[in-house]
Design a protein around this motif. Structure first.
Motif, mmCIF file in Angstrom:
data_model
loop_
_atom_site.group_PDB
_atom_site.id
_atom_site.type_symbol
_atom_site.label_atom_id
_atom_site.label_comp_id
_atom_site.label_asym_id
_atom_site.label_seq_id
_atom_site.Cartn_x
_atom_site.Cartn_y
_atom_site.Cartn_z
ATOM 1 N N ASP A 158 48.693 38.403 34.106
ATOM 2 C CA ASP A 158 47.266 38.295 33.775
ATOM 3 C C ASP A 158 46.638 39.684 33.842
ATOM 4 O OD1 ASP A 158 44.626 37.752 33.458
ATOM 5 O OD2 ASP A 158 44.460 36.328 35.115
ATOM 6 N N SER A 159 46.166 40.171 32.716
ATOM 7 C CA SER A 159 45.600 41.529 32.652
ATOM 8 C C SER A 159 44.331 41.672 33.489
ATOM 9 C CB SER A 159 45.294 41.908 31.188
ATOM 10 O OG SER A 159 44.374 40.976 30.633
ATOM 11 N N SER A 160 43.691 40.536 33.816
ATOM 12 C CA SER A 160 42.455 40.600 34.605
ATOM 13 C C SER A 160 42.737 40.483 36.102
ATOM 14 C CB SER A 160 41.496 39.480 34.176
ATOM 15 O OG SER A 160 42.061 38.208 34.494
ATOM 16 N N SER A 161 44.023 40.473 36.474
ATOM 17 C CA SER A 161 44.370 40.311 37.886
ATOM 18 C C SER A 161 43.928 41.521 38.694
ATOM 19 C CB SER A 161 45.876 40.107 38.058
ATOM 20 O OG SER A 161 46.549 41.350 37.943
ATOM 21 N N ALA A 166 43.997 47.076 42.792
ATOM 22 C CA ALA A 166 44.173 47.143 44.246
ATOM 23 C C ALA A 166 45.222 48.181 44.627
ATOM 24 C CB ALA A 166 44.584 45.774 44.785
ATOM 25 N N LEU A 167 46.336 48.216 43.901
ATOM 26 C CA LEU A 167 47.409 49.157 44.237
ATOM 27 C C LEU A 167 47.027 50.600 43.915
ATOM 28 C CD1 LEU A 167 50.560 47.086 43.189
ATOM 29 C CD2 LEU A 167 49.784 47.643 45.505
ATOM 30 N N VAL A 168 46.258 50.784 42.864
ATOM 31 C CA VAL A 168 45.769 52.140 42.546
ATOM 32 C C VAL A 168 44.805 52.602 43.641
ATOM 33 C CG1 VAL A 168 44.297 53.481 40.971
ATOM 34 C CG2 VAL A 168 46.118 52.027 40.052
ATOM 35 N N GLU A 169 43.923 51.704 44.080
ATOM 36 C CA GLU A 169 42.983 52.048 45.154
ATOM 37 C C GLU A 169 43.734 52.378 46.448
ATOM 38 O OE1 GLU A 169 39.397 49.965 47.765
ATOM 39 O OE2 GLU A 169 39.885 49.155 45.783
ATOM 40 N N LEU A 170 44.762 51.583 46.757
ATOM 41 C CA LEU A 170 45.561 51.839 47.949
ATOM 42 C C LEU A 170 46.289 53.178 47.838
ATOM 43 C CD1 LEU A 170 46.787 51.110 50.660
ATOM 44 C CD2 LEU A 170 48.421 49.624 49.482
#
Length: 246
Positions: A158-161, A166-170
């Protein structure tokens, strides 16, 4: 040092050493070694504060006994590691508590640990992403100098997931703490495995997602994973001299 403080240390030492003996009898040697070392240090602190000579003699004998056993375990573990035969299994029972990431991974984290590989197909949904965040926080707080964390997981279709964001922010947050997070995705990943560059390999049947969903956002165990109930799973620990990358 007050008598109450000394008594408190004695109680703590007895509790930790009792746990060390239980783990020792269960052949969970690396964990027992950590408990022996902690308990011995507590007894040494108690010994320093004692004035009664008979009590001092009693604790010196106790300390010597525990130190001898800890040294035997250390030799045994090192021999198994040298021979590539180290294998330990922990069974986490359904609804059990006391298995936070700190508790589970602490015995295998050493000062020389700098790189970690996590292979887990289920770091996708929000609670799984929080699990991985907590795992990273545990590494940052541990007495080691982790500089690189590698995550191999499956990608949410799902592209909107929330997974990608979240992983980029982490990754950005870890970078601010001097840690590099490398992300890789695989559509065929199945196994769950965590490798430390000090040679330890931890395989958890359910990966990092072995906790039960809390009953509510304000229920005990929501924040403290030591108090969170677990799903039944097994944890297998191995050691190798050659830690391959994922």
């Amino acid at each position: 040092m007050t008598q109450n403080h000394v008594t408190g240390m004695e109680t703590s030492a007895i509790s930790v050493l009792k746990r060390a003996v239980e783990l020792d009898h269960g052949s969970r040697f690396q964990e027992s070694l950590v408990c022996y070392q902690e308990g011995i240090q507590l007894l040494i602190d108690v010994l320093k504060a004692l004035k009664d000579d008979s009590k001092k003699l009693h604790y010196r004998d106790k300390i010597k006994g525990y130190m001898d056993r800890a040294e035997q375990i250390k030799v045994h573990v090192n021999q198994l590691k040298e021979e590539g035969k180290y294998h330990e299994q922990i069974r986490i029972a359904e609804n059990s508590t006391g298995y936070s990431y700190e508790v589970l991974f602490k015995p295998y984290i050493s000062d020389g640990l700098t790189e970690v590989w996590v292979e887990d197909p289920y770091i996708r949904h929000i609670h799984q992403l929080y699990n991985f965040l907590r795992f990273c926080e545990m590494l940052l707080k541990a007495s080691c100098g982790v500089k690189n964390i590698h995550l191999l997981t499956s990608q949410e279709e799902d592209s909107s997931s929330q997974q990608a964001g979240a992983l980029v922010e982490l990754r950005q947050s870890l970078q601010a703490h001097g840690v590099c997070l490398e992300l890789k995705y695989s559509s065929s990943i199945h196994d769950r495995e965590i490798r430390f560059d000090n040679g330890w390999i931890i395989k958890i049947g359910r990966g990092l997602d072995y906790f039960k969903k809390p009953k509510g956002r304000f229920s005990i165990g929501y924040c403290d994973y030591d108090l969170r109930e677990c799903q039944e799973t097994s944890v297998d620990i191995f050691h190798t001299k050659h830690t391959k990358t994922l």
